[in-house]
Scaffold this motif. Structure first.
Motif, PDB file in Angstrom:
ATOM      1  N   SER A  33      44.812  27.715  45.210  1.00 50.30           N
ATOM      2  CA  SER A  33      44.107  28.898  44.718  1.00 50.30           C
ATOM      3  C   SER A  33      42.801  29.113  45.453  1.00 50.30           C
ATOM      4  CB  SER A  33      43.820  28.753  43.218  1.00 50.30           C
ATOM      5  OG  SER A  33      42.963  27.652  42.982  1.00 50.30           O
ATOM      6  N   VAL A  34      42.398  30.383  45.510  1.00 51.15           N
ATOM      7  CA  VAL A  34      41.083  30.782  46.000  1.00 51.15           C
ATOM      8  C   VAL A  34      40.519  31.764  44.983  1.00 51.15           C
ATOM      9  CG1 VAL A  34      39.795  32.006  47.783  1.00 51.15           C
ATOM     10  CG2 VAL A  34      41.627  30.436  48.432  1.00 51.15           C
ATOM     11  N   ASP A  35      39.372  31.432  44.413  1.00 50.12           N
ATOM     12  CA  ASP A  35      38.726  32.275  43.407  1.00 50.12           C
ATOM     13  C   ASP A  35      37.343  32.679  43.912  1.00 50.12           C
ATOM     14  OD1 ASP A  35      40.763  31.967  41.223  1.00 50.12           O
ATOM     15  OD2 ASP A  35      40.194  29.870  41.465  1.00 50.12           O
ATOM     16  N   GLY A  46      25.282  37.644  45.408  1.00 47.94           N
ATOM     17  CA  GLY A  46      25.444  36.200  45.266  1.00 47.94           C
ATOM     18  C   GLY A  46      26.908  35.911  44.975  1.00 47.94           C
ATOM     19  N   VAL A  47      27.497  34.972  45.691  1.00 48.40           N
ATOM     20  CA  VAL A  47      28.939  34.735  45.604  1.00 48.40           C
ATOM     21  C   VAL A  47      29.207  33.248  45.419  1.00 48.40           C
ATOM     22  CG1 VAL A  47      31.172  35.084  46.745  1.00 48.40           C
ATOM     23  CG2 VAL A  47      29.309  36.681  47.179  1.00 48.40           C
ATOM     24  N   GLU A  48      30.193  32.928  44.571  1.00 49.87           N
ATOM     25  CA  GLU A  48      30.697  31.567  44.468  1.00 49.87           C
ATOM     26  C   GLU A  48      32.183  31.586  44.819  1.00 49.87           C
ATOM     27  OE1 GLU A  48      31.638  28.895  40.799  1.00 49.87           O
ATOM     28  OE2 GLU A  48      29.597  28.375  41.449  1.00 49.87           O
ATOM     29  N   VAL A  49      32.583  30.735  45.744  1.00 50.57           N
ATOM     30  CA  VAL A  49      33.975  30.625  46.179  1.00 50.57           C
ATOM     31  C   VAL A  49      34.501  29.265  45.737  1.00 50.57           C
ATOM     32  CG1 VAL A  49      35.565  30.686  48.127  1.00 50.57           C
ATOM     33  CG2 VAL A  49      33.490  32.084  48.177  1.00 50.57           C
ATOM     34  N   ALA A  50      35.595  29.265  44.987  1.00 53.96           N
ATOM     35  CA  ALA A  50      36.234  28.022  44.548  1.00 53.96           C
ATOM     36  C   ALA A  50      37.612  27.926  45.184  1.00 53.96           C
ATOM     37  CB  ALA A  50      36.347  27.988  43.026  1.00 53.96           C
ATOM     38  N   GLU A  51      37.873  26.816  45.877  1.00 52.90           N
ATOM     39  CA  GLU A  51      39.161  26.584  46.530  1.00 52.90           C
ATOM     40  C   GLU A  51      39.816  25.373  45.881  1.00 52.90           C
ATOM     41  OE1 GLU A  51      37.478  28.257  50.819  1.00 52.90           O
ATOM     42  OE2 GLU A  51      38.037  26.148  50.604  1.00 52.90           O
ATOM     43  N   GLY A  52      41.019  25.577  45.344  1.00 51.75           N
ATOM     44  CA  GLY A  52      41.719  24.516  44.641  1.00 51.75           C
ATOM     45  C   GLY A  52      42.830  23.915  45.488  1.00 51.75           C
ATOM     46  N   PHE A  53      42.781  22.592  45.683  1.00 47.44           N
ATOM     47  CA  PHE A  53      43.790  21.868  46.455  1.00 47.44           C
ATOM     48  C   PHE A  53      44.603  20.974  45.519  1.00 47.44           C
ATOM     49  CE2 PHE A  53      40.367  22.861  49.356  1.00 47.44           C
ATOM     50  CZ  PHE A  53      41.008  23.232  50.530  1.00 47.44           C
ATOM     51  N   SER A 208      42.111  35.259  43.254  1.00 46.07           N
ATOM     52  CA  SER A 208      41.401  36.080  42.277  1.00 46.07           C
ATOM     53  C   SER A 208      40.040  36.435  42.864  1.00 46.07           C
ATOM     54  CB  SER A 208      41.231  35.347  40.941  1.00 46.07           C
ATOM     55  OG  SER A 208      40.305  34.286  41.054  1.00 46.07           O
ATOM     56  N   LEU A 209      39.612  37.671  42.621  1.00 46.81           N
ATOM     57  CA  LEU A 209      38.308  38.125  43.120  1.00 46.81           C
ATOM     58  C   LEU A 209      37.722  39.092  42.091  1.00 46.81           C
ATOM     59  CD1 LEU A 209      37.366  39.079  46.740  1.00 46.81           C
ATOM     60  CD2 LEU A 209      36.535  40.438  44.824  1.00 46.81           C
ATOM     61  N   ARG A 210      36.495  38.814  41.702  1.00 50.57           N
ATOM     62  CA  ARG A 210      35.809  39.620  40.689  1.00 50.57           C
ATOM     63  C   ARG A 210      34.395  39.916  41.193  1.00 50.57           C
ATOM     64  NH1 ARG A 210      35.873  39.828  34.794  1.00 50.57           N
ATOM     65  NH2 ARG A 210      33.778  40.279  33.973  1.00 50.57           N
ATOM     66  N   ALA A 211      33.989  41.167  41.092  1.00 47.08           N
ATOM     67  CA  ALA A 211      32.646  41.576  41.510  1.00 47.08           C
ATOM     68  C   ALA A 211      31.957  42.289  40.351  1.00 47.08           C
ATOM     69  CB  ALA A 211      32.715  42.499  42.721  1.00 47.08           C
ATOM     70  N   THR A 236      32.309  46.335  36.588  1.00 44.68           N
ATOM     71  CA  THR A 236      33.014  45.154  37.069  1.00 44.68           C
ATOM     72  C   THR A 236      34.330  45.574  37.711  1.00 44.68           C
ATOM     73  OG1 THR A 236      32.075  43.692  35.393  1.00 44.68           O
ATOM     74  CG2 THR A 236      34.121  42.982  36.426  1.00 44.68           C
ATOM     75  N   VAL A 237      34.572  45.058  38.913  1.00 48.22           N
ATOM     76  CA  VAL A 237      35.807  45.340  39.654  1.00 48.22           C
ATOM     77  C   VAL A 237      36.541  44.029  39.864  1.00 48.22           C
ATOM     78  CG1 VAL A 237      36.766  46.142  41.844  1.00 48.22           C
ATOM     79  CG2 VAL A 237      34.867  47.375  40.797  1.00 48.22           C
ATOM     80  N   GLU A 238      37.858  44.033  39.645  1.00 48.27           N
ATOM     81  CA  GLU A 238      38.638  42.804  39.757  1.00 48.27           C
ATOM     82  C   GLU A 238      39.963  43.100  40.448  1.00 48.27           C
ATOM     83  OE1 GLU A 238      39.673  38.995  36.876  1.00 48.27           O
ATOM     84  OE2 GLU A 238      39.005  40.894  36.032  1.00 48.27           O
ATOM     85  N   LEU A 239      40.374  42.193  41.337  1.00 47.65           N
ATOM     86  CA  LEU A 239      41.667  42.343  41.990  1.00 47.65           C
ATOM     87  C   LEU A 239      42.795  42.229  40.974  1.00 47.65           C
ATOM     88  CD1 LEU A 239      41.641  40.292  45.335  1.00 47.65           C
ATOM     89  CD2 LEU A 239      41.582  42.752  45.048  1.00 47.65           C
ATOM     90  N   ARG A 240      43.834  43.014  41.175  1.00 43.27           N
ATOM     91  CA  ARG A 240      45.015  42.871  40.351  1.00 43.27           C
ATOM     92  C   ARG A 240      45.791  41.634  40.800  1.00 43.27           C
ATOM     93  NH1 ARG A 240      47.391  49.058  39.671  1.00 43.27           N
ATOM     94  NH2 ARG A 240      45.519  49.931  38.645  1.00 43.27           N
TER      95      ARG A 240
END
Length: 785
Positions: A33-35, A46-53, A208-211, A236-240
């Protein structure tokens, strides 16, 4: 990774599978996942990126992921989360960070490393992931939003597109696990060329991406996303769900900017100046238009590029002179030299552009050198004056306009060899792609105080060309300088010029770190139409750490560009700036090391995460020799090559494991395979004999790795046999290499002698490589040129 010959009728694809992919019960790839969570306040995000392995295999794993971030973003924090523990990353000099990481893995501890390879290309490596374990890494960053014509743009890239890799392959082991070999022009090519999945690969990475948007006192008129399906609730805008990591996320926010000076109270400032209402001036121009026609421009990009170039030609006036160059591996001209922009010459140029189609590789240095020569030298043909031009008098504005996707790997080489001359001209760039190399194109435009306009679709082309048309004209205000604050020397970002519709943004540092509210101001001076112009802007204290981070990132980019252009004594200053202000750069790295031992030693296997093919790209055709008979699969019982993407399992150029295409770098000076699709070299459709030099770097690397194998020899040798079968086939059935591949592929059969087979492999590979088994000692890749 095992490569086996199969009858197509024996391996029909699953209904939901992608081309070239077979089903596996354990899952295909380490990245789950990439959030992305963005908080936009005014013109800063300001952005936080979380990558799940996740490790789906039965052995410890090291996973590597090459991914993009916004080129102007400042990475200010890094953490690793596993087994209920959170480990904070430390920012260190890059060599020291890598040494700490390697030592932790050798001691059986879990660790993660975050590195920058380009201003917009980063690498995360996570080591000693236990079987079945999940590890999450988080990056925290701040980025400024570019603003033009009443709208700010939040652009977040999601895929590193394949890049053209020029130059001759280097000896020795590669410095990364990517698809392309390191070359003298791109010495870290193997770090920036992750393998590419074939279209439709099943079970993609969950995105997932939320702004969340805070206008910060500005009137927000509209929000629009141009490339993704989104759902909106308030601001707030969010990817489907279901979107893939194959193109940039672009959110445009319409509101009116205002002139402002923000002080962070810690010694950093951020100045925004809205263009003044002064009359535009027009001076005669010499314009060289460069159009990229390389293979990566295939499809809609080529159509849009031709239209953009033709629109630029139409903006020229009778007092201008111009030239049109189209390029891939060669450069073609609409006509010789600079010509007056008469109706006849503009028609000839547009006619030349209409015949351009995509082909070949992106050899960008040669056309840049030709453009520089056209603009800096004179000849009888170039000195023909258009009617009325002499009467206007004054110096001519020298302009380079580049239309490209910028997908090249030799950015530093281009800056070193052409950057100095380009800085004396005005450079405008039109970047066309859904996964554009924005970092490099922005650096080019910044050299010449020009503009970089990014076009992600044909629908955006008209609006973008209206903007670039104004940029090609003269700026409103030039010769800018600042007064008022007690500025620290050498800390103010490049002032450039003020263009219509584009606010000027300047960052820097001042000595009074604790000004009283309203007591500080800055005055900006310049020339508007040849007359003095100035504006005084009062300061506002805002306790926002992003202001200092954005300044530090801009300062580091400027220093790194100067380093790339030959000022190699700046290395220590770059490291000091990065570590002092806590912002990642190419000479530093974040390392997070767990204190607990979780394994017996270093990871047993390594995987590089393949990436999605960029949206809108046309993939190269599969070679006839491979189509229908060469498939790659992960053997569930052979975790020695988990996911089929271990760096040591480098497949023949053009092919990867488990449904991945390895976008191989071309070798125009060492064999010259034809270039298709991405503008990358791919194997020819019919076998060619006597081309051992084309695969020599691969054989050298295999020999070096083979000499280090001490355990699990039979399994390793069987995998090596499958890897050697591919280059043997490419060579048209090389007898000795084919025989060795067959022998090694049988290594796991009962009665196989590991020592004898190992000795046989060493003997044959040593002979084929000319007795060059020892790796050449090389400096760390980020210091090589």
């Amino acid at each position: 990774m095992k490569i086996i010959s199969l009858d197509p009728a024996q391996c029909l694809p699953q209904p939901d599978a992608g081309m070239g992919a077979l089903r596996t019960e354990r899952g295909n790839l380490p990245l789950e996942s990439v959030d992305v969570a963005a908080r936009i306040s005014g013109l800063i995000a300001g952005v936080e990126v979380a990558e799940g392995f996740r490790n789906p295999f039965d052995v410890t794993l090291e996973a590597t992921y090459v991914f993009p971030l916004p080129d102007r973003a400042a990475v200010t924090a890094f953490t690793m989360e596993a087994d209920g523990r959170v480990v904070e990353g430390l920012l260190k000099e890059r060599g020291q960070a890598r040494a700490d990481y390697d030592r932790a893995l050798s001691e059986g501890r879990r660790a993660a490393l975050a590195e920058e390879d380009r201003p917009d290309v980063f690498t995360i490596t996570v080591g000693n992931i236990l079987p079945g374990e999940r590890v999450t890494v988080r990056l925290t960053l701040s980025q400024p939003l570019p603003y033009e014509d009443g709208a700010a743009t939040f652009r977040f890239p999601l895929v590193v597109a394949p890049r053209y890799i020029p130059g001759s392959p280097l000896d020795g082991s590669p410095v990364g696990g990517g698809a392309a070999p390191d070359t003298d022009a791109v010495p870290d090519a193997s770090r920036i060329t992750p393998p590419v999945l074939l279209p439709g690969f099943p079970h993609p990475v969950r995105l997932s991406l939320r702004a969340d948007v805070d206008p910060a006192g500005l009137e927000l008129k509209e929000m629009a996303s141009s490339l993704h399906l989104v759902q909106r609730e308030g601001t707030t805008v969010e990817l489907r769900p279901g979107e893939r990591l194959d193109r940039d996320f672009i959110l445009r926010l319409a509101f009116e900017a205002s002139t402002a000076l923000l002080l962070d109270g810690e010694g950093a400032f951020h100045l925004t100046v809205v263009p003044p209402a002064v009359e535009e001036t027009r001076v005669p121009r010499d314009v060289v238009l460069l159009l990229d026609r390389s293979g990566s421009m295939t499809g809609w990009k080529m159509v849009a590029a031709r239209r953009a170039a033709a629109r630029i030609v139409d903006t020229l006036t009778s007092g201008d002179r111009f030239a049109v160059l189209t390029f891939d591996s060669v450069v073609e001209q609409a006509f010789e030299g600079l010509r007056p922009a008469s109706d006849r010459n503009r028609f000839r140029a547009v006619e030349h552009l209409s015949r351009v189609d995509a082909r070949g590789g992106t050899e960008l240095l040669t056309p840049l050198h030709q453009a520089i020569a056209l603009l800096t030298t004179s000849s009888a043909a170039e000195e023909q004056q258009a009617p009325g031009a002499a009467a206007r008098g004054g110096p001519r504005d020298r302009v380079v306009v580049l239309v490209t996707d910028g997908q090249v790997g030799n950015e530093d080489q281009i800056l070193e060899q052409a950057g100095g001359a380009l800085s004396a001209m005005r450079v405008h760039v039109v970047g066309i792609d859904r996964a554009v190399n924005a970092g490099f194109l922005g650096r080019l435009a910044g050299l010449g105080a020009g503009r970089c306009e990014l076009v992600e679709s044909e629908d955006r082309l008209d609006a973008a060309m209206e903007q670039i048309h104004r940029r090609i004209g003269a700026p409103l205000v030039t010769d800018l300088s600042l007064k008022g604050l007690d500025l620290e020397p050498g800390t103010v970002s490049h002032l450039g010029s003020i263009f219509p519709g584009v606010p000027l943004t300047v960052s820097g540092r001042y000595r009074d770190a604790a000004p009283a509210q309203g007591t500080e101001a800055v005055t900006i001076h310049g020339l508007a139409g040849g007359r003095p112009w100035e504006q005084t802007v009062p300061g506002t204290v805002v306790r926002d750490p992003a202001i200092g981070a954005v300044w530090a990132r801009a300062q580091l980019r400027a220093l790194e560009d100067r380093y790339a252009m030959g000022e190699h004594d700046l290395e220590q200053e770059i490291v000091r700036t990065s570590t002092t202000y806590g912002v990642l750069c190419r000479f530093t790295a974040y390392v997070a090391v767990d204190t607990r031992q979780v394994a017996d030693g270093a990871p047993e296997h390594r995987v590089i995460q393949p990436v999605e093919p960029p949206s809108g790209w046309e993939l190269p055709a599969m070679p006839a020799a491979a189509s229908g008979m060469m498939f790659t699969t992960m053997a569930a019982a052979a975790p020695q090559a988990p996911g089929g993407f271990a760096p040591e399992a480098s497949a023949l150029e053009g092919f990867g494991g488990s449904g991945a295409v390895r976008a191989a770098g071309p070798a125009p000076r060492s064999g010259g395979m034809p270039k298709l699709g991405f503008g990358k070299a791919v194997p020819p459709p019919t076998p060619i004999r006597h081309r051992l030099d084309a695969i020599l770097p691969q054989l050298v690397a295999e020999l070096e790795r083979l000499r280090t194998v001490t355990t699990g020899r039979l399994e390793y040798l069987a995998d090596l046999g499958s890897r050697l079968a591919a280059p043997a086939s490419y060579l048209g059935g090389h007898d000795e290499l084919s025989a060795l591949a067959r022998e090694l592929e049988a290594a796991e059969r009962p009665g196989a002698d590991a020592d004898a087979l190992w000795a046989r492999a060493v003997e044959v590979l040593t002979r084929l490589t000319g007795g060059a088994p020892e790796a050449t000692e090389r400096r760390p890749f980020w210091k090589r040129g």
